[in-house]
Design a protein around this motif. Structure first.
Motif, PDB file in Angstrom:
ATOM      1  N   VAL A 188       0.837  -1.204   0.000  1.00  0.00           N
ATOM      2  CA  VAL A 188       0.000   0.000   0.000  1.00  0.00           C
ATOM      3  C   VAL A 188       0.870   1.252   0.000  1.00  0.00           C
ATOM      4  O   VAL A 188       0.569   2.249  -0.678  1.00  0.00           O
ATOM      5  CB  VAL A 188      -1.010  -0.020   1.181  1.00  0.00           C
ATOM      6  CG1 VAL A 188      -0.312  -0.050   2.522  1.00  0.00           C
ATOM      7  CG2 VAL A 188      -1.961   1.159   1.111  1.00  0.00           C
ATOM      8  N   ASN A 189       1.969   1.170   0.739  1.00  0.00           N
ATOM      9  CA  ASN A 189       2.915   2.278   0.812  1.00  0.00           C
ATOM     10  C   ASN A 189       3.523   2.602  -0.541  1.00  0.00           C
ATOM     11  O   ASN A 189       3.601   3.771  -0.954  1.00  0.00           O
ATOM     12  CB  ASN A 189       4.035   1.832   1.755  1.00  0.00           C
ATOM     13  CG  ASN A 189       4.302   2.849   2.786  1.00  0.00           C
ATOM     14  OD1 ASN A 189       4.594   3.963   2.424  1.00  0.00           O
ATOM     15  ND2 ASN A 189       4.189   2.470   4.042  1.00  0.00           N
ATOM     16  N   LEU A 190       3.959   1.552  -1.237  1.00  0.00           N
ATOM     17  CA  LEU A 190       4.596   1.743  -2.543  1.00  0.00           C
ATOM     18  C   LEU A 190       3.589   2.297  -3.551  1.00  0.00           C
ATOM     19  O   LEU A 190       3.891   3.223  -4.305  1.00  0.00           O
ATOM     20  CB  LEU A 190       5.175   0.408  -3.039  1.00  0.00           C
ATOM     21  CG  LEU A 190       6.398  -0.103  -2.258  1.00  0.00           C
ATOM     22  CD1 LEU A 190       6.635  -1.587  -2.504  1.00  0.00           C
ATOM     23  CD2 LEU A 190       7.644   0.699  -2.636  1.00  0.00           C
ATOM     24  N   VAL A 191       2.373   1.727  -3.539  1.00  0.00           N
ATOM     25  CA  VAL A 191       1.347   2.192  -4.485  1.00  0.00           C
ATOM     26  C   VAL A 191       1.012   3.655  -4.218  1.00  0.00           C
ATOM     27  O   VAL A 191       0.924   4.465  -5.145  1.00  0.00           O
ATOM     28  CB  VAL A 191       0.088   1.299  -4.394  1.00  0.00           C
ATOM     29  CG1 VAL A 191      -1.054   1.900  -5.181  1.00  0.00           C
ATOM     30  CG2 VAL A 191       0.395  -0.100  -4.901  1.00  0.00           C
ATOM     31  N   VAL A 197       3.931  -2.198  -8.807  1.00  0.00           N
ATOM     32  CA  VAL A 197       4.664  -3.173  -7.993  1.00  0.00           C
ATOM     33  C   VAL A 197       4.411  -4.605  -8.469  1.00  0.00           C
ATOM     34  O   VAL A 197       3.251  -5.039  -8.559  1.00  0.00           O
ATOM     35  CB  VAL A 197       4.256  -3.067  -6.501  1.00  0.00           C
ATOM     36  CG1 VAL A 197       5.239  -3.863  -5.634  1.00  0.00           C
ATOM     37  CG2 VAL A 197       4.187  -1.626  -6.032  1.00  0.00           C
ATOM     38  N   ALA A 198       5.484  -5.321  -8.763  1.00  0.00           N
ATOM     39  CA  ALA A 198       5.404  -6.758  -9.055  1.00  0.00           C
ATOM     40  C   ALA A 198       5.663  -7.479  -7.734  1.00  0.00           C
ATOM     41  O   ALA A 198       6.705  -7.268  -7.110  1.00  0.00           O
ATOM     42  CB  ALA A 198       6.445  -7.148 -10.087  1.00  0.00           C
ATOM     43  N   ILE A 199       4.681  -8.278  -7.294  1.00  0.00           N
ATOM     44  CA  ILE A 199       4.799  -8.904  -5.974  1.00  0.00           C
ATOM     45  C   ILE A 199       5.053 -10.414  -6.107  1.00  0.00           C
ATOM     46  O   ILE A 199       4.427 -11.090  -6.908  1.00  0.00           O
ATOM     47  CB  ILE A 199       3.572  -8.615  -5.076  1.00  0.00           C
ATOM     48  CG1 ILE A 199       2.258  -9.057  -5.743  1.00  0.00           C
ATOM     49  CG2 ILE A 199       3.516  -7.139  -4.694  1.00  0.00           C
ATOM     50  CD1 ILE A 199       1.036  -8.943  -4.814  1.00  0.00           C
ATOM     51  N   LYS A 221      -2.635 -13.097  -5.711  1.00  0.00           N
ATOM     52  CA  LYS A 221      -3.673 -12.674  -6.667  1.00  0.00           C
ATOM     53  C   LYS A 221      -4.701 -11.802  -5.961  1.00  0.00           C
ATOM     54  O   LYS A 221      -5.157 -10.778  -6.499  1.00  0.00           O
ATOM     55  CB  LYS A 221      -4.342 -13.904  -7.296  1.00  0.00           C
ATOM     56  CG  LYS A 221      -3.382 -14.648  -8.213  1.00  0.00           C
ATOM     57  CD  LYS A 221      -4.069 -15.155  -9.480  1.00  0.00           C
ATOM     58  CE  LYS A 221      -3.060 -15.507 -10.557  1.00  0.00           C
ATOM     59  NZ  LYS A 221      -2.594 -16.885 -10.523  1.00  0.00           N
ATOM     60  N   THR A 222      -5.093 -12.196  -4.741  1.00  0.00           N
ATOM     61  CA  THR A 222      -6.065 -11.397  -3.968  1.00  0.00           C
ATOM     62  C   THR A 222      -5.503  -9.996  -3.719  1.00  0.00           C
ATOM     63  O   THR A 222      -6.213  -8.987  -3.860  1.00  0.00           O
ATOM     64  CB  THR A 222      -6.367 -12.085  -2.614  1.00  0.00           C
ATOM     65  OG1 THR A 222      -6.767 -13.412  -2.883  1.00  0.00           O
ATOM     66  CG2 THR A 222      -7.435 -11.357  -1.836  1.00  0.00           C
ATOM     67  N   LEU A 223      -4.214  -9.916  -3.367  1.00  0.00           N
ATOM     68  CA  LEU A 223      -3.591  -8.610  -3.110  1.00  0.00           C
ATOM     69  C   LEU A 223      -3.530  -7.784  -4.398  1.00  0.00           C
ATOM     70  O   LEU A 223      -3.864  -6.590  -4.401  1.00  0.00           O
ATOM     71  CB  LEU A 223      -2.183  -8.786  -2.526  1.00  0.00           C
ATOM     72  CG  LEU A 223      -2.127  -9.281  -1.079  1.00  0.00           C
ATOM     73  CD1 LEU A 223      -0.730  -9.777  -0.717  1.00  0.00           C
ATOM     74  CD2 LEU A 223      -2.547  -8.155  -0.129  1.00  0.00           C
ATOM     75  N   ALA A 224      -3.132  -8.431  -5.501  1.00  0.00           N
ATOM     76  CA  ALA A 224      -3.025  -7.704  -6.781  1.00  0.00           C
ATOM     77  C   ALA A 224      -4.387  -7.196  -7.231  1.00  0.00           C
ATOM     78  O   ALA A 224      -4.494  -6.085  -7.769  1.00  0.00           O
ATOM     79  CB  ALA A 224      -2.405  -8.613  -7.838  1.00  0.00           C
ATOM     80  N   ASP A 225      -5.427  -7.996  -6.989  1.00  0.00           N
ATOM     81  CA  ASP A 225      -6.786  -7.595  -7.406  1.00  0.00           C
ATOM     82  C   ASP A 225      -7.248  -6.317  -6.709  1.00  0.00           C
ATOM     83  O   ASP A 225      -8.131  -5.622  -7.190  1.00  0.00           O
ATOM     84  CB  ASP A 225      -7.787  -8.728  -7.125  1.00  0.00           C
ATOM     85  CG  ASP A 225      -7.613  -9.866  -8.132  1.00  0.00           C
ATOM     86  OD1 ASP A 225      -6.906  -9.648  -9.142  1.00  0.00           O
ATOM     87  OD2 ASP A 225      -8.154 -10.961  -7.889  1.00  0.00           O
ATOM     88  N   GLN A 226      -6.656  -6.032  -5.545  1.00  0.00           N
ATOM     89  CA  GLN A 226      -7.052  -4.805  -4.819  1.00  0.00           C
ATOM     90  C   GLN A 226      -6.509  -3.541  -5.486  1.00  0.00           C
ATOM     91  O   GLN A 226      -6.970  -2.438  -5.198  1.00  0.00           O
ATOM     92  CB  GLN A 226      -6.546  -4.866  -3.375  1.00  0.00           C
ATOM     93  CG  GLN A 226      -7.220  -5.933  -2.539  1.00  0.00           C
ATOM     94  CD  GLN A 226      -6.521  -6.091  -1.188  1.00  0.00           C
ATOM     95  OE1 GLN A 226      -5.894  -5.173  -0.673  1.00  0.00           O
ATOM     96  NE2 GLN A 226      -6.624  -7.285  -0.623  1.00  0.00           N
ATOM     97  N   VAL A 248      -0.621  -3.315  -9.187  1.00  0.00           N
ATOM     98  CA  VAL A 248       0.094  -4.405  -8.497  1.00  0.00           C
ATOM     99  C   VAL A 248      -0.124  -5.702  -9.289  1.00  0.00           C
ATOM    100  O   VAL A 248      -1.250  -6.007  -9.685  1.00  0.00           O
ATOM    101  CB  VAL A 248      -0.406  -4.550  -7.037  1.00  0.00           C
ATOM    102  CG1 VAL A 248       0.265  -5.745  -6.351  1.00  0.00           C
ATOM    103  CG2 VAL A 248      -0.115  -3.275  -6.248  1.00  0.00           C
ATOM    104  N   PHE A 249       0.969  -6.454  -9.525  1.00  0.00           N
ATOM    105  CA  PHE A 249       0.918  -7.613 -10.407  1.00  0.00           C
ATOM    106  C   PHE A 249       1.567  -8.808  -9.704  1.00  0.00           C
ATOM    107  O   PHE A 249       2.666  -8.678  -9.153  1.00  0.00           O
ATOM    108  CB  PHE A 249       1.675  -7.309 -11.707  1.00  0.00           C
ATOM    109  CG  PHE A 249       1.324  -5.960 -12.273  1.00  0.00           C
ATOM    110  CD1 PHE A 249       0.181  -5.771 -13.029  1.00  0.00           C
ATOM    111  CD2 PHE A 249       2.129  -4.855 -11.996  1.00  0.00           C
ATOM    112  CE1 PHE A 249      -0.145  -4.510 -13.514  1.00  0.00           C
ATOM    113  CE2 PHE A 249       1.816  -3.592 -12.477  1.00  0.00           C
ATOM    114  CZ  PHE A 249       0.664  -3.412 -13.237  1.00  0.00           C
ATOM    115  N   ALA A 250       0.863  -9.939  -9.755  1.00  0.00           N
ATOM    116  CA  ALA A 250       1.338 -11.122  -9.014  1.00  0.00           C
ATOM    117  C   ALA A 250       2.309 -11.956  -9.851  1.00  0.00           C
ATOM    118  O   ALA A 250       1.995 -12.322 -10.990  1.00  0.00           O
ATOM    119  CB  ALA A 250       0.134 -11.968  -8.606  1.00  0.00           C
TER     120      ALA A 250
END
Ligand SMILES: NC(=O)c1ccc[n+]([C@@H]2O[C@H](COP(=O)([O-])OP(=O)(O)OC[C@H]3O[C@@H](n4cnc5c(N)ncnc54)[C@H](OP(=O)(O)O)[C@@H]3O)[C@@H](O)[C@H]2O)c1
Length: 262
Positions: free
Chosen positions: A29-32, A38-40, A49-54, A59-61
């Motif tokens: 969240v900080n980086l965004v 952000v590629a995680i 995937k759940t985090l990227a969907d937010q 943000v990309f998984a």
């Protein structure tokens, strides 16, 4: 030759490992909010995937096990093909396994060395040739305050974190002339799932959000070490600056390992 500078979102994408929980998850969240794409990475595909969907389009998984060097190389290649150069890499993935010397398990040592040290090495091998060729980039390696000196039951973890601090210093010396900015993070205790099974006292423990804020701020600066909470990490540095036989005796007493076994 100009001195390396912290990377900016306009320079490329940020790659964050260990993003599926704890400090890594809090950093997303900080980086965004600071404008980064952000590629995680982590092993838990569903969680990523759940985090990227937010954060659609931001943000990309990229699930990967960092102990597999070929898979790490393929992941870095895929991220750069999909999103352009990795301008900032945060090597945060790590494990903590408590090891009691009365009954140690070799597999706990091996796993800790594999993830924390070999995993970081796999990431470095995939990243530095690209960054050196571009004459720019930022690599942030997450070590720990346990890197400063030995701690009971942390004989595997502490060894890897001391190794990472040494690795970061060597890289900072070597990569300076290529314009690549290298930093090392040495946190004290942070309240994350990694601490759930530890029942020893955790003085000055901070939340994952506080840790993420401190790391995010530190990454915009030129200083090599990002350390917090300072009243804890600086006190540890002072203790470990004592002659070794003194600090070993002091830490033994402070941690209760001066008592006979039950
Ligand atoms: N918590 C603390 O007190 C503290 C203090 C100092 C330093 N640190 C360091 O901070 C970093 C983050 O720790 P944390 O406390 O946030 O722990 P955490 O919540 O357990 O997170 C660890 C992360 O590493 C990932 N990971 C573990 N093994 C992996 C592997 N083989 N390949 C790819 N990813 C892997 C995990 O994801 P998967 O399981 O999905 O793979 C997870 O995302 C670690 O390097 C840790 O040593 C923590």
């Amino acid at each position: 030759m100009s001195a390396p500078v912290p990377a900016k979102p306009s320079d490329g994408v940020c790659w964050l490992t260990g993003a599926s929980s704890g400090i890594g998850e809090a950093l997303i969240v900080n980086l965004v909010s600071n404008g980064w794409r952000v590629a995680i990475s982590a092993r838990s595909e569903d969680k990523l995937k759940t985090l990227a969907d937010q954060y659609p389009g931001k943000v990309f998984a990229y699930p990967v096990d960092i102990t597999d060097d070929k898979a790490v190389e393929a992941t870095v290649e895929a991220i750069e093909t999909d999103h352009g150069p990795i301008a900032r890499a945060i090597l945060n993935a790590g494990v903590y396994l408590s090891i009691n010397a009365e009954n140690p398990r070799f597999e706990d040592y091996a796993k800790t060395f594999d993830v924390n040290l070999k995993g970081a090495a796999a990431c470095i091998c995939a990243l530095t040739p690209r960054m050196c060729a571009r004459r720019s980039g930022q690599i942030v390696i997450v070590s720990s305050a346990t890197a400063f000196g030995g701690m009971p039951t942390a004989t595997a973890y502490g060894a890897t974190k001391a190794g990472l601090l040494n690795m970061s210093e060597g890289l900072a010396i070597e990569l300076h002339r290529y314009g690549v900015h290298v930093q090392c993070v040495t946190p004290g205790f942070v309240d994350t799932p990694a601490q759930d099974d530890n029942d020893f006292p955790k003085p000055f423990m901070v939340s994952a959000e506080t840790a993420a804020n401190r790391i995010a701020r530190g990454m915009t600066r030129s200083r090599f070490e990002i350390t917090f909470p300072r009243r804890f990490t600086w006190a540890l540095k002072l203790i470990y600056a004592l002659p070794r036989s003194w600090h070993i005796a002091l830490v033994r007493k402070q941690t209760g390992w001066d008592k006979p076994p039950e």
